[in-house]
Design a protein around this motif. Sequence first.
Motif, PDB file in Angstrom:
ATOM      1  N   UNK A  32       0.828  -1.204   0.000  1.00  0.00           N
ATOM      2  CA  UNK A  32       0.000   0.000   0.000  1.00  0.00           C
ATOM      3  C   UNK A  32       0.864   1.257   0.000  1.00  0.00           C
ATOM      4  N   UNK A  33       1.938   1.252   0.801  1.00  0.00           N
ATOM      5  CA  UNK A  33       2.843   2.407   0.825  1.00  0.00           C
ATOM      6  C   UNK A  33       3.507   2.599  -0.537  1.00  0.00           C
ATOM      7  N   UNK A  34       3.923   1.493  -1.179  1.00  0.00           N
ATOM      8  CA  UNK A  34       4.565   1.593  -2.493  1.00  0.00           C
ATOM      9  C   UNK A  34       3.594   2.159  -3.522  1.00  0.00           C
ATOM     10  N   UNK A  35       2.326   1.700  -3.476  1.00  0.00           N
ATOM     11  CA  UNK A  35       1.325   2.195  -4.426  1.00  0.00           C
ATOM     12  C   UNK A  35       1.078   3.683  -4.216  1.00  0.00           C
ATOM     13  N   UNK A  36       0.945   4.105  -2.961  1.00  0.00           N
ATOM     14  CA  UNK A  36       0.715   5.526  -2.683  1.00  0.00           C
ATOM     15  C   UNK A  36       1.911   6.374  -3.108  1.00  0.00           C
ATOM     16  N   UNK A  37       3.132   5.888  -2.810  1.00  0.00           N
ATOM     17  CA  UNK A  37       4.325   6.633  -3.220  1.00  0.00           C
ATOM     18  C   UNK A  37       4.420   6.739  -4.736  1.00  0.00           C
ATOM     19  N   UNK A  38       4.095   5.652  -5.434  1.00  0.00           N
ATOM     20  CA  UNK A  38       4.122   5.675  -6.902  1.00  0.00           C
ATOM     21  C   UNK A  38       3.094   6.659  -7.450  1.00  0.00           C
ATOM     22  N   UNK A  39       1.909   6.702  -6.828  1.00  0.00           N
ATOM     23  CA  UNK A  39       0.883   7.637  -7.278  1.00  0.00           C
ATOM     24  C   UNK A  39       1.328   9.081  -7.071  1.00  0.00           C
ATOM     25  N   UNK A  40       1.967   9.351  -5.918  1.00  0.00           N
ATOM     26  CA  UNK A  40       2.452  10.710  -5.650  1.00  0.00           C
ATOM     27  C   UNK A  40       3.534  11.102  -6.647  1.00  0.00           C
ATOM     28  N   UNK A  41       4.488  10.196  -6.892  1.00  0.00           N
ATOM     29  CA  UNK A  41       5.561  10.495  -7.844  1.00  0.00           C
ATOM     30  C   UNK A  41       4.997  10.716  -9.248  1.00  0.00           C
ATOM     31  N   UNK A  42       4.041   9.878  -9.644  1.00  0.00           N
ATOM     32  CA  UNK A  42       3.429  10.041 -10.965  1.00  0.00           C
ATOM     33  C   UNK A  42       2.742  11.401 -11.086  1.00  0.00           C
TER      34      UNK A  42
END
Length: 369
Positions: A32-42
């Motif tokens: 979940x943290x990886x998905x949220x971080x990826x969404x923020x970076x995107x």
Amino acid sequence: MRAHDDPTPLAPRTPLNDRLGWLGLRSGQILLVIVLASAVIYGLVQLKLVVIPVLIAIILASALSPVINGLRKRGVAAILATWITLLGGIAVFGGIITLIVFAVRDQWDELFSSASEGIDTLQQFLIDGPIRIDEQQITDARDGVVDFLTSSQFGTGALAGASAVFELITGAVLLVVILFFFLKDGGQIWNFFLSPFKGERLARGRRIGHTSLRVLGGYVRGTAIVAAVDATAIGIGLAILQVPLALPLAVIVFLGAFVPLIGATAAGVLAALVALVASGPVVALIVLIIVVAVNQLEGNFLQPVVMAQSLKLHPLVILVGLTAGTILGGIVGAVLSVPIAAVAWAIAKAWNTPNAPGAIPPKRRVRKR
């Protein structure tokens, strides 16, 4: 009552309190943290026209903070100190860029052709030299580097933005406006973000703000000093050896020093290639020795003194950060990735450490007698 007669019943075994369930729960949290971080970076990449000027403005405001603070301590009004610092910074930066452009504008074509000829000479030496290398392998490696440098990933941000005049002008204007407000009201802006917090959280927020300001400002000022020393030393060596295009090569060394690890080294290799074409392999080898010596002196003596605590990162962390920044933001991403990583590491160290370097010392309570 004996220990084995304890009537307390054991908790029932469920899928969540056994070892496999705990591991699955933690794995889900990490995903979940990886998905949220990826969404923020995107999202940040999509808004690079705003994000990049904001990041550059934060870094420049941190570097210029001693100037504006010194003016305010001498009684200069906040708005006047801001305008003096901003216009003075623009004048100095613009003057340096103008001098560089006028000094080397007529030599870029010659520099490019000399570098290309030097690569061809080196390639021929590798093929016909004592250690024979397959020509196809060299060609494949060269094509791979060229493809990467001309790819859309490498060109994201800096090259793509420079090709669009509108985006370039918009980003520059936005940078100046944001920098003005950061210089004028930087403390008030940070206090506004900290207004919902109280107690320890408020102290942590102030600690993080002071730590970030110290690290970013020290990094920019230290990098500029190191870059100037590198460019001066290598430029003097090239001039003594009578290598042509010494001035544009020194400029490239100065600019390349803002990309740690690989920037100055790549510029030194370019200088050696030009020396190989113009003066032969002996002079090229001497140039390489000068570049290596300057880099060693910088890394072992100059950088620890100038940078102090601003950049305490392992070279592997810097390399990974450079790679990620280049993929996400091109040349601009490569330049910004290292100071961002340095600030992130400094914040992590100061998160629960009130006495961290650059933190606000806690107020001592005076006991009433």
